[in-house]
Design a protein around this motif. Structure first.
Motif, PDB file in Angstrom:
ATOM      1  N   LEU A  67       1.061  -1.311  -0.041  1.00 39.07           N
ATOM      2  CA  LEU A  67       0.048  -0.076   0.148  1.00 39.07           C
ATOM      3  C   LEU A  67       0.751   1.288  -0.052  1.00 39.07           C
ATOM      4  CD1 LEU A  67      -2.707  -0.871   2.627  1.00 39.07           C
ATOM      5  CD2 LEU A  67      -2.781  -0.950   0.041  1.00 39.07           C
ATOM      6  N   GLY A  68       2.181   1.138   0.618  1.00 41.35           N
ATOM      7  CA  GLY A  68       3.059   2.158   0.777  1.00 41.35           C
ATOM      8  C   GLY A  68       3.271   2.570  -0.795  1.00 41.35           C
ATOM      9  N   TYR A  69       3.476   1.763  -1.398  1.00 47.18           N
ATOM     10  CA  TYR A  69       4.280   1.800  -2.898  1.00 47.18           C
ATOM     11  C   TYR A  69       3.169   2.343  -3.892  1.00 47.18           C
ATOM     12  CZ  TYR A  69       8.095  -1.089  -1.542  1.00 47.18           C
ATOM     13  OH  TYR A  69       9.158  -1.781  -0.863  1.00 47.18           O
ATOM     14  N   VAL A  70       1.953   1.746  -3.674  1.00 47.49           N
ATOM     15  CA  VAL A  70       0.466   2.145  -4.289  1.00 47.49           C
ATOM     16  C   VAL A  70       0.339   3.703  -4.160  1.00 47.49           C
ATOM     17  CG1 VAL A  70      -1.608   2.107  -4.626  1.00 47.49           C
ATOM     18  CG2 VAL A  70      -0.349  -0.104  -4.553  1.00 47.49           C
ATOM     19  N   ASN A  71       0.432   4.187  -2.941  1.00 45.17           N
ATOM     20  CA  ASN A  71       0.132   5.601  -2.692  1.00 45.17           C
ATOM     21  C   ASN A  71       1.410   6.505  -2.971  1.00 45.17           C
ATOM     22  OD1 ASN A  71      -2.594   5.991  -1.058  1.00 45.17           O
ATOM     23  ND2 ASN A  71      -1.722   3.801  -0.503  1.00 45.17           N
ATOM     24  N   ILE A  72       2.470   6.042  -2.981  1.00 46.14           N
ATOM     25  CA  ILE A  72       3.555   6.816  -3.479  1.00 46.14           C
ATOM     26  C   ILE A  72       3.425   7.077  -5.284  1.00 46.14           C
ATOM     27  CG2 ILE A  72       6.200   6.809  -4.345  1.00 46.14           C
ATOM     28  CD1 ILE A  72       6.677   5.748  -1.487  1.00 46.14           C
ATOM     29  N   VAL A  73       2.872   5.979  -5.963  1.00 45.95           N
ATOM     30  CA  VAL A  73       2.685   6.115  -7.027  1.00 45.95           C
ATOM     31  C   VAL A  73       1.448   7.083  -7.330  1.00 45.95           C
ATOM     32  CG1 VAL A  73       1.628   5.097  -9.387  1.00 45.95           C
ATOM     33  CG2 VAL A  73       3.630   3.838  -7.990  1.00 45.95           C
ATOM     34  N   GLY A  74       0.545   6.978  -6.397  1.00 48.03           N
ATOM     35  CA  GLY A  74      -0.870   7.710  -6.392  1.00 48.03           C
ATOM     36  C   GLY A  74      -0.324   9.225  -6.206  1.00 48.03           C
ATOM     37  N   THR A  75       0.505   9.564  -5.275  1.00 51.92           N
ATOM     38  CA  THR A  75       0.965  10.768  -5.068  1.00 51.92           C
ATOM     39  C   THR A  75       1.653  11.547  -5.996  1.00 51.92           C
ATOM     40  OG1 THR A  75       1.388  10.535  -2.507  1.00 51.92           O
ATOM     41  CG2 THR A  75       2.487  12.466  -3.615  1.00 51.92           C
ATOM     42  N   ILE A  76       2.659  10.906  -6.788  1.00 52.61           N
ATOM     43  CA  ILE A  76       3.363  11.464  -8.064  1.00 52.61           C
ATOM     44  C   ILE A  76       2.515  11.529  -8.900  1.00 52.61           C
ATOM     45  CG2 ILE A  76       5.022  10.601  -9.808  1.00 52.61           C
ATOM     46  CD1 ILE A  76       6.291   8.942  -7.478  1.00 52.61           C
ATOM     47  N   ALA A  77       1.445  10.907  -9.224  1.00 52.08           N
ATOM     48  CA  ALA A  77       0.467  10.983 -10.351  1.00 52.08           C
ATOM     49  C   ALA A  77      -0.637  12.159  -9.948  1.00 52.08           C
ATOM     50  CB  ALA A  77      -0.609   9.700 -10.373  1.00 52.08           C
ATOM     51  N   ASN A  78      -0.994  12.227  -8.798  1.00 47.57           N
ATOM     52  CA  ASN A  78      -1.554  13.639  -8.413  1.00 47.57           C
ATOM     53  C   ASN A  78      -1.165  14.927  -8.648  1.00 47.57           C
ATOM     54  OD1 ASN A  78      -4.497  13.589  -7.051  1.00 47.57           O
ATOM     55  ND2 ASN A  78      -3.471  11.595  -6.336  1.00 47.57           N
ATOM     56  N   VAL A  79       0.515  14.693  -8.301  1.00 48.07           N
ATOM     57  CA  VAL A  79       1.278  16.034  -8.602  1.00 48.07           C
ATOM     58  C   VAL A  79       1.537  16.216  -9.893  1.00 48.07           C
ATOM     59  CG1 VAL A  79       3.695  17.147  -8.207  1.00 48.07           C
ATOM     60  CG2 VAL A  79       2.305  16.079  -6.144  1.00 48.07           C
ATOM     61  N   ILE A  80       1.766  15.346 -10.865  1.00 46.87           N
ATOM     62  CA  ILE A  80       1.897  15.547 -12.376  1.00 46.87           C
ATOM     63  C   ILE A  80       0.726  16.208 -12.742  1.00 46.87           C
ATOM     64  CG2 ILE A  80       2.260  14.157 -14.319  1.00 46.87           C
ATOM     65  CD1 ILE A  80       4.237  12.260 -12.961  1.00 46.87           C
ATOM     66  N   VAL A  81      -0.588  15.376 -12.448  1.00 44.74           N
ATOM     67  CA  VAL A  81      -1.562  15.865 -13.123  1.00 44.74           C
ATOM     68  C   VAL A  81      -1.892  17.327 -12.662  1.00 44.74           C
ATOM     69  CG1 VAL A  81      -4.123  15.453 -13.221  1.00 44.74           C
ATOM     70  CG2 VAL A  81      -2.767  13.690 -13.174  1.00 44.74           C
ATOM     71  N   LEU A  82      -1.636  17.686 -11.473  1.00 47.69           N
ATOM     72  CA  LEU A  82      -1.810  19.105 -11.117  1.00 47.69           C
ATOM     73  C   LEU A  82      -0.943  20.062 -11.732  1.00 47.69           C
ATOM     74  CD1 LEU A  82      -1.989  20.076  -7.275  1.00 47.69           C
ATOM     75  CD2 LEU A  82      -0.821  21.372  -8.959  1.00 47.69           C
ATOM     76  N   VAL A  83       0.150  19.423 -11.983  1.00 41.31           N
ATOM     77  CA  VAL A  83       1.327  20.640 -12.656  1.00 41.31           C
ATOM     78  C   VAL A  83       0.605  20.705 -14.102  1.00 41.31           C
ATOM     79  CG1 VAL A  83       3.541  20.722 -13.549  1.00 41.31           C
ATOM     80  CG2 VAL A  83       3.184  20.022 -11.145  1.00 41.31           C
ATOM     81  N   ILE A  84       0.298  19.383 -14.651  1.00 42.94           N
ATOM     82  CA  ILE A  84      -0.323  19.710 -16.045  1.00 42.94           C
ATOM     83  C   ILE A  84      -1.635  20.696 -16.216  1.00 42.94           C
ATOM     84  CG2 ILE A  84      -1.151  18.407 -17.971  1.00 42.94           C
ATOM     85  CD1 ILE A  84       0.574  16.228 -17.368  1.00 42.94           C
ATOM     86  N   PHE A  85      -2.307  20.487 -15.315  1.00 41.84           N
ATOM     87  CA  PHE A  85      -3.459  21.401 -15.074  1.00 41.84           C
ATOM     88  C   PHE A  85      -3.041  22.917 -15.129  1.00 41.84           C
ATOM     89  CE2 PHE A  85      -6.964  23.696 -13.083  1.00 41.84           C
ATOM     90  CZ  PHE A  85      -8.150  23.294 -13.783  1.00 41.84           C
ATOM     91  N   VAL A  86      -2.342  23.173 -14.181  1.00 43.44           N
ATOM     92  CA  VAL A  86      -1.881  24.584 -14.020  1.00 43.44           C
ATOM     93  C   VAL A  86      -1.229  25.086 -15.045  1.00 43.44           C
ATOM     94  CG1 VAL A  86      -0.577  26.018 -12.449  1.00 43.44           C
ATOM     95  CG2 VAL A  86      -1.923  24.177 -11.414  1.00 43.44           C
ATOM     96  N   ILE A  87      -0.585  24.383 -15.844  1.00 47.23           N
ATOM     97  CA  ILE A  87       0.114  24.820 -16.943  1.00 47.23           C
ATOM     98  C   ILE A  87      -0.839  24.951 -18.334  1.00 47.23           C
ATOM     99  CG2 ILE A  87       2.109  24.434 -18.519  1.00 47.23           C
ATOM    100  CD1 ILE A  87       3.647  23.386 -16.385  1.00 47.23           C
ATOM    101  N   TRP A  88      -1.366  23.794 -18.437  1.00 44.42           N
ATOM    102  CA  TRP A  88      -2.047  23.476 -19.642  1.00 44.42           C
ATOM    103  C   TRP A  88      -3.247  24.534 -20.016  1.00 44.42           C
ATOM    104  CZ3 TRP A  88      -3.845  18.000 -21.693  1.00 44.42           C
ATOM    105  CH2 TRP A  88      -4.374  18.197 -23.024  1.00 44.42           C
ATOM    106  N   LEU A  89      -4.369  24.604 -18.935  1.00 41.17           N
ATOM    107  CA  LEU A  89      -5.344  25.340 -19.056  1.00 41.17           C
ATOM    108  C   LEU A  89      -4.946  26.906 -19.343  1.00 41.17           C
ATOM    109  CD1 LEU A  89      -7.605  23.474 -18.203  1.00 41.17           C
ATOM    110  CD2 LEU A  89      -8.384  25.269 -16.546  1.00 41.17           C
ATOM    111  N   PRO A  90      -4.063  27.524 -18.688  1.00 41.04           N
ATOM    112  CA  PRO A  90      -3.990  28.991 -19.314  1.00 41.04           C
ATOM    113  C   PRO A  90      -2.985  28.980 -20.628  1.00 41.04           C
ATOM    114  CG  PRO A  90      -2.553  28.537 -17.361  1.00 41.04           C
ATOM    115  CD  PRO A  90      -3.517  27.300 -17.330  1.00 41.04           C
TER     116      PRO A  90
END
Length: 558
Positions: free
Chosen positions: A210-233
């Motif tokens: 579960l620790g490994y899964v959630n590290i992957v989840g955290t990385i995915a959430n951060v990457i998607v957030l960064v893409i959103f903040v850059i791509w939308l504007p």
């Protein structure tokens, strides 16, 4: 045992535990008792034993992995996406901006206060345990019962609300891709059930997995957030590309039938619901090494990143959204889907929305893990019907598998509300918010007004700022509880489809819990149930009182 004490005795020699030296606020201290150990234990196990519990989990979580679970539960972009209707719909772009600033800053008082509690009482029971210890004499069982049930309701509704939102997102994406497709409620429910099953199969595995899964989840959430903040504007297709500063910072639009100031406060729901996963490290503290330091750090880091990164998301949305009504009440039934298509166009918007769905999956996964630990902790103390089933730890995975499937069963049953109306299932979002914050703040209020010197600060503490921070947290709770219960309309516009059902569902569930306590539970429920050997008024006892000899004191009794 603190590191400056003498070395542990040889295995088999019993010794008492000094809670004061370990910097914990224990149920034993309130009872004038002490835990007893008959083997050499590391610092984490001694702290847990001092709190009254055996070490049943493997401590495979580092503070980073504990943080990754809480950050996954926080799920900034998916959580904002799930609740855009409230902040954007109730008070427009400017209301969203200032609502996030005001509510986000005030929520930090709860974050820091909770971190201090976690350092002093690092156990899976968390807030429920703290309430039992900090309540006035004679009120501990009642306080822990109320907080426990409120926290249970908040977490029990979490997997439902998160996966309902995700199922709706998946069908909205299908609708964008295939305009002739018309989603049906049963399509939504079956998708919702499939998500629950997948997450249950993952969440029943070992702590290390579960620790490994959630590290992957955290990385995915951060990457998607960064893409959103850059791509939308950067990819906005509207002319002009951005809204003017007056619209974004000044012009608060009232989307309710209440006064503008109150509509602004009602819009806090989006912030409150988004910023409600930072207590997860508290509940994972029995699976985390160096828990009385790692837990508070993970809580604070989650709360702080939630404040700043969440503001970046809200800022981008406020500057790029053009038609608020189309986003809030758009054709797809999902504000984030309408927003992405409106700003980026159909295909790029669908791609951005799909990334958001991926991030949402990890939010649901983290929420399922945290919910199962809460159920386990309360069941361990017999506070939930069927406790003997839900308190079992699987011998292979060393995780509470039964409680995992129990919370998912609750989610599946709550999901049936979608057949009643969108407003009925939408009330689950409000219930999660109000239930969690009542549970979050109540022990802080007990510490502020009643605990006195019974509260022993842990190694991570607020010092002289402890009481002021607690006072702000209590004031914050008193402000938001009524706001979370208000419908957006009133008078002739108020009907069964526009009513806010938070009072009915949360109030009904808590009324049941209180009635259960008054009729039966008060006779047997005494708060946290100690399951380690301990001294009772100078006599040695194991759980229910069996004595033994050969005790070697490690510290003087206080």
């Amino acid at each position: 045992m603190s590191t400056d004490q003498t070395a542990p005795t040889a295995a088999g020699r019993k010794h008492t535990i000094d809670e004061t030296a370990l910097h914990v606020t224990s149920i034993f201290t309130k009872k004038g008792e002490h835990a007893v150990l008959d083997h050499t234990a590391d610092a984490d196990e001694e702290v847990l034993v001092a709190l009254g519990y055996k070490q049943e989990f493997k401590r495979d979580f580092t503070w980073i992995e504990s943080f990754s679970v809480s950050f996954s539960v926080l799920g900034l972009l998916p959580s904002v996406a799930s609740t855009l209707t409230y902040n954007l719909g109730y008070s427009g772009q400017a209301g969203s901006i200032w609502g996030w600033i005001v509510a986000g800053i005030l929520i930090q008082s709860v974050v820091f206060g909770m971190a201090e509690l976690c350092s002093s009482m690092p156990t899976a029971g968390g807030l429920y345990y703290a309430s039992a210890v900090l309540a006035p004499e004679g009120w501990g069982p009642f306080a822990s019962w109320c907080v426990g049930w409120s926290n249970f309701l908040g977490f029990a509704t979490g997997p439902c609300s998160v996966n309902y939102a995700m199922a709706a997102m998946i069908l909205a994406a299908a609708e964008i891709s295939y305009p002739d497709y018309v989603p049906q409620t049963w399509h939504l429910y079956l998708t919702f059930l499939l998500l629950l099953i997948i997450q249950g199969c993952l969440a029943m595995n070992s702590t290390k997995f579960l620790g490994y899964v959630n590290i992957v989840g955290t990385i995915a959430n951060v990457i998607v957030l960064v893409i959103f903040v850059i791509w939308l504007p950067a990819g906005a297709i509207n002319k002009p590309r951005f809204n003017d500063n007056h619209t974004v910072w000044v012009d608060v639009q009232n989307g309710t039938e209440w006064p503008t100031g109150w509509a602004f406060i009602m819009g806090f729901l989006s912030v409150i619901w988004t910023m409600s996963g930072y207590d997860t490290p508290f509940h994972l503290s029995e699976e985390c090494s160096n828990a009385n330091i790692a837990g508070p750090r993970a809580i604070v880091l989650t709360g702080q990143l939630g404040l700043y990164l969440g503001f970046a998301i809200i800022l981008v949305i406020a500057y790029t959204v053009k038609d608020v009504n189309d986003v809030v009440a758009g054709a797809y039934g999902q504000p984030m889907a309408s927003l992405c298509v409106q700003v980026l166009g159909k295909n790029p918007g669908l791609a951005m929305f799909a990334l958001n769905i991926i991030a949402q999956f990890f939010v649901g996964q983290g929420c399922t893990i945290a919910s199962s630990r809460v159920v386990f902790a309360y069941s361990r103390d017999g506070a939930i019907p069927g406790s003997r089933w839900w308190s079992q730890v699987n011998s292979r995975t060393h995780t509470p598998v039964n409680s995992t499937w129990f919370v998912l069963l609750i989610a599946a049953l709550l999901g049936l509300l979608m057949f009643a109306s969108p407003v009925a299932i939408g009330a689950v979002f409000s219930i999660g918010a109000i239930a969690q914050y009542i549970a979050f703040v109540t022990p802080l209020g007990l510490k502020l007004f009643f605990a006195g010197d019974r509260f022993k600060p842990g190694p991570w503490n607020l010092g002289r700022w402890s009481n002021p921070v607690g006072a702000v947290a209590v004031a914050w709770l008193l402000l938001i509880v009524p706001a979370l219960c208000f419908p957006a309309v009133k008078g002739k516009d108020l009907n069964d489809l526009t009513m806010n059902y938070t009072c009915l569902i949360y109030g009904g569930a808590m009324t049941f819990a209180l009635a259960y306590y008054a009729i039966d539970a008060r006779k047997w429920f005494k708060g946290p149930r100690v399951n380690v050997e301990h001294l009772i008024y100078g006599q040695n006892a194991e759980n229910t009182g069996s004595g033994s000899d050969n005790i070697e004191p490690m510290a003087e009794k206080s």
